[in-house]
Design a protein around this motif. Sequence first.
Motif, PDB file in Angstrom:
ATOM      1  N   VAL A   6       0.843  -1.203   0.000  1.00 19.01           N
ATOM      2  CA  VAL A   6       0.000   0.000   0.000  1.00 19.01           C
ATOM      3  C   VAL A   6       0.876   1.250   0.000  1.00 19.01           C
ATOM      4  O   VAL A   6       0.624   2.204  -0.744  1.00 19.01           O
ATOM      5  N   ALA A   7       1.921   1.255   0.822  1.00 16.04           N
ATOM      6  CA  ALA A   7       2.829   2.409   0.891  1.00 16.04           C
ATOM      7  C   ALA A   7       3.528   2.623  -0.450  1.00 16.04           C
ATOM      8  O   ALA A   7       3.615   3.762  -0.937  1.00 16.04           O
ATOM      9  N   ALA A   8       4.019   1.545  -1.049  1.00 15.08           N
ATOM     10  CA  ALA A   8       4.711   1.653  -2.338  1.00 15.08           C
ATOM     11  C   ALA A   8       3.775   2.145  -3.431  1.00 15.08           C
ATOM     12  O   ALA A   8       4.116   3.053  -4.192  1.00 15.08           O
ATOM     13  N   SER A   9       2.592   1.549  -3.506  1.00 14.53           N
ATOM     14  CA  SER A   9       1.610   1.954  -4.523  1.00 14.53           C
ATOM     15  C   SER A   9       1.180   3.400  -4.328  1.00 14.53           C
ATOM     16  O   SER A   9       1.035   4.148  -5.299  1.00 14.53           O
ATOM     17  N   SER A  10       0.993   3.796  -3.085  1.00 14.93           N
ATOM     18  CA  SER A  10       0.602   5.183  -2.793  1.00 14.93           C
ATOM     19  C   SER A  10       1.703   6.157  -3.191  1.00 14.93           C
ATOM     20  O   SER A  10       1.430   7.206  -3.786  1.00 14.93           O
ATOM     21  N   ALA A  11       2.950   5.810  -2.866  1.00 13.18           N
ATOM     22  CA  ALA A  11       4.074   6.693  -3.209  1.00 13.18           C
ATOM     23  C   ALA A  11       4.190   6.851  -4.727  1.00 13.18           C
ATOM     24  O   ALA A  11       4.360   7.965  -5.230  1.00 13.18           O
ATOM     25  N   ILE A  12       4.085   5.755  -5.448  1.00 13.65           N
ATOM     26  CA  ILE A  12       4.216   5.827  -6.904  1.00 13.65           C
ATOM     27  C   ILE A  12       3.039   6.572  -7.527  1.00 13.65           C
ATOM     28  O   ILE A  12       3.202   7.322  -8.491  1.00 13.65           O
ATOM     29  N   LEU A 121       0.949  -1.267 -13.141  1.00 17.77           N
ATOM     30  CA  LEU A 121      -0.494  -1.256 -12.912  1.00 17.77           C
ATOM     31  C   LEU A 121      -1.142  -2.500 -13.510  1.00 17.77           C
ATOM     32  O   LEU A 121      -1.918  -3.198 -12.846  1.00 17.77           O
ATOM     33  N   LEU A 122      -0.815  -2.803 -14.741  1.00 24.74           N
ATOM     34  CA  LEU A 122      -1.430  -3.937 -15.430  1.00 24.74           C
ATOM     35  C   LEU A 122      -1.004  -5.289 -14.855  1.00 24.74           C
ATOM     36  O   LEU A 122      -1.796  -6.225 -14.793  1.00 24.74           O
ATOM     37  N   VAL A 123       0.244  -5.381 -14.437  1.00 22.42           N
ATOM     38  CA  VAL A 123       0.743  -6.641 -13.877  1.00 22.42           C
ATOM     39  C   VAL A 123       0.286  -6.807 -12.431  1.00 22.42           C
ATOM     40  O   VAL A 123       0.022  -7.915 -11.976  1.00 22.42           O
ATOM     41  N   GLY A 124       0.167  -5.683 -11.718  1.00 25.84           N
ATOM     42  CA  GLY A 124      -0.116  -5.745 -10.285  1.00 25.84           C
ATOM     43  C   GLY A 124      -1.571  -5.828  -9.872  1.00 25.84           C
ATOM     44  O   GLY A 124      -1.874  -6.251  -8.760  1.00 25.84           O
ATOM     45  N   ILE A 125      -2.491  -5.437 -10.735  1.00 26.83           N
ATOM     46  CA  ILE A 125      -3.912  -5.481 -10.364  1.00 26.83           C
ATOM     47  C   ILE A 125      -4.424  -6.895 -10.616  1.00 26.83           C
ATOM     48  O   ILE A 125      -4.441  -7.351 -11.763  1.00 26.83           O
ATOM     49  N   PRO A 126      -4.831  -7.584  -9.546  1.00 24.48           N
ATOM     50  CA  PRO A 126      -5.256  -8.988  -9.699  1.00 24.48           C
ATOM     51  C   PRO A 126      -6.364  -9.199 -10.733  1.00 24.48           C
ATOM     52  O   PRO A 126      -6.357 -10.197 -11.449  1.00 24.48           O
ATOM     53  N   ALA A 127      -7.291  -8.270 -10.835  1.00 26.26           N
ATOM     54  CA  ALA A 127      -8.401  -8.440 -11.779  1.00 26.26           C
ATOM     55  C   ALA A 127      -7.914  -8.379 -13.227  1.00 26.26           C
ATOM     56  O   ALA A 127      -8.491  -8.999 -14.108  1.00 26.26           O
ATOM     57  N   ILE A 128      -6.835  -7.639 -13.470  1.00 22.69           N
ATOM     58  CA  ILE A 128      -6.282  -7.516 -14.821  1.00 22.69           C
ATOM     59  C   ILE A 128      -5.160  -8.544 -14.995  1.00 22.69           C
ATOM     60  O   ILE A 128      -5.188  -9.359 -15.885  1.00 22.69           O
ATOM     61  N   HIS A 129      -4.161  -8.450 -14.154  1.00 23.85           N
ATOM     62  CA  HIS A 129      -3.002  -9.343 -14.068  1.00 23.85           C
ATOM     63  C   HIS A 129      -2.521  -9.880 -15.419  1.00 23.85           C
ATOM     64  O   HIS A 129      -2.552 -11.068 -15.691  1.00 23.85           O
ATOM     65  N   LEU A 130      -2.115  -8.961 -16.266  1.00 24.01           N
ATOM     66  CA  LEU A 130      -1.538  -9.343 -17.554  1.00 24.01           C
ATOM     67  C   LEU A 130      -0.126  -9.883 -17.362  1.00 24.01           C
ATOM     68  O   LEU A 130       0.564  -9.517 -16.418  1.00 24.01           O
ATOM     69  N   ARG A 131       0.289 -10.717 -18.254  1.00 22.10           N
ATOM     70  CA  ARG A 131       1.683 -11.156 -18.257  1.00 22.10           C
ATOM     71  C   ARG A 131       2.536  -9.966 -18.659  1.00 22.10           C
ATOM     72  O   ARG A 131       2.064  -9.038 -19.321  1.00 22.10           O
ATOM     73  N   ALA A 132       3.788  -9.999 -18.290  1.00 23.79           N
ATOM     74  CA  ALA A 132       4.684  -8.861 -18.519  1.00 23.79           C
ATOM     75  C   ALA A 132       4.739  -8.447 -19.988  1.00 23.79           C
ATOM     76  O   ALA A 132       4.687  -7.257 -20.301  1.00 23.79           O
ATOM     77  N   VAL A 133       4.822  -9.403 -20.897  1.00 15.98           N
ATOM     78  CA  VAL A 133       4.920  -9.080 -22.323  1.00 15.98           C
ATOM     79  C   VAL A 133       3.674  -8.332 -22.790  1.00 15.98           C
ATOM     80  O   VAL A 133       3.768  -7.323 -23.497  1.00 15.98           O
ATOM     81  N   CYS A 134       2.512  -8.807 -22.399  1.00 16.91           N
ATOM     82  CA  CYS A 134       1.257  -8.127 -22.774  1.00 16.91           C
ATOM     83  C   CYS A 134       1.160  -6.749 -22.126  1.00 16.91           C
ATOM     84  O   CYS A 134       0.687  -5.799 -22.746  1.00 16.91           O
ATOM     85  N   ALA A 135       1.618  -6.645 -20.883  1.00 17.58           N
ATOM     86  CA  ALA A 135       1.584  -5.359 -20.182  1.00 17.58           C
ATOM     87  C   ALA A 135       2.500  -4.347 -20.855  1.00 17.58           C
ATOM     88  O   ALA A 135       2.141  -3.173 -20.987  1.00 17.58           O
ATOM     89  N   VAL A 136       3.668  -4.794 -21.305  1.00 13.23           N
ATOM     90  CA  VAL A 136       4.596  -3.890 -21.995  1.00 13.23           C
ATOM     91  C   VAL A 136       3.960  -3.397 -23.288  1.00 13.23           C
ATOM     92  O   VAL A 136       3.940  -2.194 -23.562  1.00 13.23           O
ATOM     93  N   GLY A 137       3.434  -4.319 -24.078  1.00 13.28           N
ATOM     94  CA  GLY A 137       2.789  -3.937 -25.333  1.00 13.28           C
ATOM     95  C   GLY A 137       1.630  -2.990 -25.120  1.00 13.28           C
ATOM     96  O   GLY A 137       1.502  -1.978 -25.813  1.00 13.28           O
ATOM     97  N   THR A 138       0.795  -3.289 -24.138  1.00 15.48           N
ATOM     98  CA  THR A 138      -0.353  -2.430 -23.838  1.00 15.48           C
ATOM     99  C   THR A 138       0.098  -1.051 -23.380  1.00 15.48           C
ATOM    100  O   THR A 138      -0.444  -0.032 -23.824  1.00 15.48           O
ATOM    101  N   SER A 139       1.115  -1.002 -22.523  1.00 16.60           N
ATOM    102  CA  SER A 139       1.575   0.302 -22.030  1.00 16.60           C
ATOM    103  C   SER A 139       2.172   1.143 -23.156  1.00 16.60           C
ATOM    104  O   SER A 139       1.950   2.348 -23.218  1.00 16.60           O
ATOM    105  N   VAL A 140       2.895   0.508 -24.057  1.00  9.92           N
ATOM    106  CA  VAL A 140       3.483   1.240 -25.187  1.00  9.92           C
ATOM    107  C   VAL A 140       2.376   1.789 -26.091  1.00  9.92           C
ATOM    108  O   VAL A 140       2.452   2.937 -26.558  1.00  9.92           O
TER     109      VAL A 140
END
Length: 160
Positions: A6-12, A121-140
Amino acid sequence: MSLELVAASSAITLALVFYTIGVFSERRAGFLKKSHVILFWCGLVFDTTGTTIMTNIAQTSGATGFGIHAISGLAAIILMLIHAVWATVTFLRRNERAEKTFHTFSTLVWLLWLVPYIIGLLVGIPAIHLRAVCAVGTSVIVVSAFAMVLFRRAKTRKSH
Protein backbone atom coordinates in the motif's frame (compact mmCIF):
# COMPACT_ATOMS: atom_id res chain seq x y z
CA MET A 1 -2.63 -6.38 0.57
CA SER A 2 0.37 -5.71 2.78
CA LEU A 3 1.05 -2.33 4.34
CA GLU A 4 4.34 -2.22 2.45
CA LEU A 5 2.55 -2.69 -0.88
CA VAL A 6 0.00 0.00 0.00
CA ALA A 7 2.83 2.41 0.89
CA ALA A 8 4.71 1.65 -2.34
CA SER A 9 1.61 1.95 -4.52
CA SER A 10 0.60 5.18 -2.79
CA ALA A 11 4.07 6.69 -3.21
CA ILE A 12 4.22 5.83 -6.90
CA THR A 13 0.70 7.16 -7.45
CA LEU A 14 1.68 10.40 -5.69
CA ALA A 15 4.65 10.55 -8.05
CA LEU A 16 2.20 10.31 -10.95
CA VAL A 17 0.09 13.13 -9.48
CA PHE A 18 3.03 15.48 -8.76
CA TYR A 19 4.77 14.77 -12.04
CA THR A 20 1.62 15.12 -14.14
CA ILE A 21 0.64 18.39 -12.49
CA GLY A 22 4.20 19.69 -12.93
CA VAL A 23 4.48 18.75 -16.60
CA PHE A 24 1.04 19.95 -17.65
CA SER A 25 1.07 23.16 -15.64
CA GLU A 26 4.47 23.93 -17.19
CA ARG A 27 3.05 23.15 -20.66
CA ARG A 28 0.08 25.42 -20.02
CA ALA A 29 2.19 28.27 -18.64
CA GLY A 30 4.71 27.99 -21.48
CA PHE A 31 7.59 28.69 -19.13
CA LEU A 32 9.16 27.25 -16.00
CA LYS A 33 8.09 28.43 -12.57
CA LYS A 34 9.60 27.54 -9.22
CA SER A 35 6.45 25.52 -8.45
CA HIS A 36 7.04 23.34 -11.54
CA VAL A 37 10.59 22.58 -10.45
CA ILE A 38 9.35 21.66 -6.96
CA LEU A 39 6.66 19.38 -8.43
CA PHE A 40 9.28 17.60 -10.59
CA TRP A 41 11.48 16.98 -7.54
CA CYS A 42 8.48 15.77 -5.52
CA GLY A 43 7.58 13.35 -8.32
CA LEU A 44 11.14 12.01 -8.34
CA VAL A 45 11.24 11.60 -4.55
CA PHE A 46 7.91 9.75 -4.42
CA ASP A 47 8.76 7.55 -7.41
CA THR A 48 12.15 6.63 -5.96
CA THR A 49 10.57 5.91 -2.57
CA GLY A 50 7.84 3.72 -4.06
CA THR A 51 10.27 1.91 -6.32
CA THR A 52 12.63 1.24 -3.42
CA ILE A 53 9.78 -0.25 -1.36
CA MET A 54 8.64 -2.35 -4.36
CA THR A 55 12.20 -3.60 -4.84
CA ASN A 56 12.34 -4.63 -1.17
CA ILE A 57 9.01 -6.46 -1.54
CA ALA A 58 10.28 -8.29 -4.62
CA GLN A 59 13.53 -9.29 -2.91
CA THR A 60 11.70 -10.45 0.21
CA SER A 61 9.30 -12.56 -1.85
CA GLY A 62 12.22 -14.29 -3.52
CA ALA A 63 11.72 -12.79 -6.97
CA THR A 64 14.77 -13.25 -9.17
CA GLY A 65 16.00 -11.56 -12.27
CA PHE A 66 15.81 -8.05 -13.55
CA GLY A 67 12.77 -7.91 -15.83
CA ILE A 68 11.54 -5.28 -18.24
CA HIS A 69 9.49 -3.56 -15.55
CA ALA A 70 12.55 -3.13 -13.33
CA ILE A 71 14.71 -1.96 -16.23
CA SER A 72 12.13 0.53 -17.52
CA GLY A 73 11.47 1.73 -13.96
CA LEU A 74 15.16 2.37 -13.34
CA ALA A 75 15.46 4.15 -16.70
CA ALA A 76 12.44 6.29 -15.78
CA ILE A 77 13.99 7.31 -12.45
CA ILE A 78 17.25 8.24 -14.19
CA LEU A 79 15.30 10.31 -16.75
CA MET A 80 13.31 11.98 -13.96
CA LEU A 81 16.56 12.88 -12.19
CA ILE A 82 18.03 14.36 -15.39
CA HIS A 83 14.73 16.18 -15.94
CA ALA A 84 14.61 17.64 -12.42
CA VAL A 85 18.25 18.76 -12.56
CA TRP A 86 17.74 20.30 -16.01
CA ALA A 87 14.56 22.03 -14.79
CA THR A 88 16.46 23.49 -11.85
CA VAL A 89 19.35 24.73 -14.00
CA THR A 90 17.01 26.10 -16.68
CA PHE A 91 14.89 27.88 -14.07
CA LEU A 92 17.91 29.46 -12.40
CA ARG A 93 19.49 30.59 -15.69
CA ARG A 94 16.26 32.06 -17.10
CA ASN A 95 17.23 31.22 -20.67
CA GLU A 96 14.12 31.48 -22.88
CA ARG A 97 15.54 29.25 -25.63
CA ALA A 98 16.49 26.54 -23.13
CA GLU A 99 12.97 26.70 -21.65
CA LYS A 100 11.41 25.95 -25.06
CA THR A 101 13.68 22.91 -25.51
CA PHE A 102 12.97 21.87 -21.95
CA HIS A 103 9.24 22.05 -22.62
CA THR A 104 9.41 19.25 -25.22
CA PHE A 105 11.85 17.20 -23.13
CA SER A 106 9.53 17.51 -20.14
CA THR A 107 6.64 15.97 -22.08
CA LEU A 108 8.83 13.18 -23.46
CA VAL A 109 10.14 12.25 -20.01
CA TRP A 110 6.58 12.17 -18.64
CA LEU A 111 5.47 9.89 -21.49
CA LEU A 112 8.44 7.55 -21.01
CA TRP A 113 7.79 7.52 -17.25
CA LEU A 114 4.23 6.34 -17.93
CA VAL A 115 5.46 3.10 -19.54
CA PRO A 116 6.73 1.43 -16.33
CA TYR A 117 3.86 2.96 -14.35
CA ILE A 118 1.28 1.35 -16.65
CA ILE A 119 3.24 -1.94 -16.78
CA GLY A 120 3.18 -2.11 -12.96
CA LEU A 121 -0.49 -1.26 -12.91
CA LEU A 122 -1.43 -3.94 -15.43
CA VAL A 123 0.74 -6.64 -13.88
CA GLY A 124 -0.12 -5.74 -10.28
CA ILE A 125 -3.91 -5.48 -10.36
CA PRO A 126 -5.26 -8.99 -9.70
CA ALA A 127 -8.40 -8.44 -11.78
CA ILE A 128 -6.28 -7.52 -14.82
CA HIS A 129 -3.00 -9.34 -14.07
CA LEU A 130 -1.54 -9.34 -17.55
CA ARG A 131 1.68 -11.16 -18.26
CA ALA A 132 4.68 -8.86 -18.52
CA VAL A 133 4.92 -9.08 -22.32
CA CYS A 134 1.26 -8.13 -22.77
CA ALA A 135 1.58 -5.36 -20.18
CA VAL A 136 4.60 -3.89 -21.99
CA GLY A 137 2.79 -3.94 -25.33
CA THR A 138 -0.35 -2.43 -23.84
CA SER A 139 1.58 0.30 -22.03
CA VAL A 140 3.48 1.24 -25.19
CA ILE A 141 0.20 1.48 -27.15
CA VAL A 142 -1.44 3.63 -24.45
CA VAL A 143 1.58 5.94 -24.15
CA SER A 144 1.84 6.21 -27.95
CA ALA A 145 -1.80 7.28 -28.09
CA PHE A 146 -1.13 9.93 -25.41
CA ALA A 147 1.93 11.12 -27.35
CA MET A 148 -0.02 11.48 -30.60
CA VAL A 149 -2.71 13.52 -28.87
CA LEU A 150 -0.26 15.73 -26.97
CA PHE A 151 2.03 16.47 -29.89
CA ARG A 152 -0.82 16.94 -32.34
CA ARG A 153 -2.36 19.50 -29.94
CA ALA A 154 0.99 21.27 -29.61
CA LYS A 155 1.39 21.36 -33.40
CA THR A 156 -2.16 22.71 -33.82
CA ARG A 157 -1.50 25.45 -31.23
CA LYS A 158 1.69 26.53 -32.99
CA SER A 159 -0.04 26.86 -36.34
CA HIS A 160 -2.67 29.24 -34.93
